[in-house]
Scaffold this motif. Structure first.
Motif, PDB file in Angstrom:
ATOM      1  N   VAL A  78       7.887 -26.457  -0.278  1.00 29.18           N
ATOM      2  CA  VAL A  78       6.590 -26.724  -0.107  1.00 29.18           C
ATOM      3  C   VAL A  78       5.655 -26.000   0.634  1.00 29.18           C
ATOM      4  N   SER A  79       4.290 -25.620   0.408  1.00 33.15           N
ATOM      5  CA  SER A  79       3.638 -24.759   1.211  1.00 33.15           C
ATOM      6  C   SER A  79       2.278 -25.511   1.280  1.00 33.15           C
ATOM      7  N   LEU A  80       1.688 -24.979   2.511  1.00 39.67           N
ATOM      8  CA  LEU A  80       0.415 -25.587   2.857  1.00 39.67           C
ATOM      9  C   LEU A  80      -0.564 -24.192   3.087  1.00 39.67           C
ATOM     10  N   GLN A  81      -1.529 -24.042   2.005  1.00 39.53           N
ATOM     11  CA  GLN A  81      -2.403 -23.212   2.301  1.00 39.53           C
ATOM     12  C   GLN A  81      -3.734 -23.554   3.103  1.00 39.53           C
ATOM     13  N   MET A  82      -3.966 -22.894   4.325  1.00 40.30           N
ATOM     14  CA  MET A  82      -5.128 -23.527   5.212  1.00 40.30           C
ATOM     15  C   MET A  82      -6.154 -22.348   5.292  1.00 40.30           C
ATOM     16  N   ASN A  83      -7.195 -22.929   5.062  1.00 43.71           N
ATOM     17  CA  ASN A  83      -8.238 -21.880   5.090  1.00 43.71           C
ATOM     18  C   ASN A  83      -9.471 -22.636   5.711  1.00 43.71           C
ATOM     19  N   SER A  84     -10.463 -21.752   6.403  1.00 49.24           N
ATOM     20  CA  SER A  84     -11.645 -22.240   7.034  1.00 49.24           C
ATOM     21  C   SER A  84     -11.066 -23.091   8.415  1.00 49.24           C
ATOM     22  N   LEU A  85      -9.841 -22.510   9.044  1.00 47.46           N
ATOM     23  CA  LEU A  85      -9.350 -23.229  10.049  1.00 47.46           C
ATOM     24  C   LEU A  85     -10.408 -23.346  11.339  1.00 47.46           C
ATOM     25  N   LYS A  86      -9.923 -24.346  11.940  1.00 48.37           N
ATOM     26  CA  LYS A  86     -11.135 -24.853  13.260  1.00 48.37           C
ATOM     27  C   LYS A  86     -10.086 -24.933  14.268  1.00 48.37           C
ATOM     28  N   PRO A  87     -10.697 -24.582  15.485  1.00 45.00           N
ATOM     29  CA  PRO A  87      -9.529 -24.794  16.770  1.00 45.00           C
ATOM     30  C   PRO A  87      -9.163 -26.267  16.852  1.00 45.00           C
ATOM     31  N   GLU A  88      -9.631 -27.326  16.120  1.00 45.92           N
ATOM     32  CA  GLU A  88      -9.124 -28.729  16.076  1.00 45.92           C
ATOM     33  C   GLU A  88      -7.992 -28.687  15.028  1.00 45.92           C
ATOM     34  N   ASP A  89      -7.605 -27.891  14.420  1.00 46.28           N
ATOM     35  CA  ASP A  89      -6.617 -27.923  13.691  1.00 46.28           C
ATOM     36  C   ASP A  89      -5.232 -27.192  14.391  1.00 46.28           C
ATOM     37  N   THR A  90      -5.603 -26.906  15.748  1.00 48.45           N
ATOM     38  CA  THR A  90      -4.646 -26.336  16.669  1.00 48.45           C
ATOM     39  C   THR A  90      -3.388 -27.563  16.744  1.00 48.45           C
TER      40      THR A  90
END
Length: 117
Positions: A78-90
């Motif tokens: 399973v994969s997760l593509q994460m775009n437009s990352l924000k500091p709150e995604d830390t």
């Protein structure tokens, strides 16, 4: 002994992208749900995204439109593509495989994602 192994975490600037991957080692079958959860310091673990064996996807409101989950059932990945990352995604991101019959949960060891502002 089934193990889930995550990869792809790291440090990225806000607005950047990362792709997380998770693969199962060992024999594993009839996985109904694959997903990603995350836990930030001082917070509870929360759902990020899940995908069923039929391909139905579910996302936390906070990541809708930015993250995309995909799976390869034949390879148990399973994969997760994460775009437009924000500091709150830390957070530390955990891979999860779930089987309903019998009820079984598998967890990865976690991979750190840090988004700098």
């Amino acid at each position: 002994q089934v193990q889930l192994v995550e990869s792809g975490g790291g440090l990225v600037q806000a607005g950047g992208s990362l792709r997380l991957s998770c693969a199962a080692s060992g024999t594993i079958f009839r996985i109904n749900y694959m997903g990603w959860y995350r836990q930030a310091p001082g917070k509870q673990r929360e759902l990020v995204a899940t995908i069923t064996s039929g391909g139905s996807e579910n996302y936390a409101d906070s990541v809708k439109g930015r993250f995309s989950i995909s799976r390869d059932s034949a390879k148990n990945t399973v994969s997760l593509q994460m775009n437009s990352l924000k500091p709150e995604d830390t957070a530390v991101y955990y891979c999860n495989f779930k089987r309903t019959i019998p009820p079984t949960n598998y967890w990865g060891q976690g991979t750190q994602v840090t988004v700098s502002s």
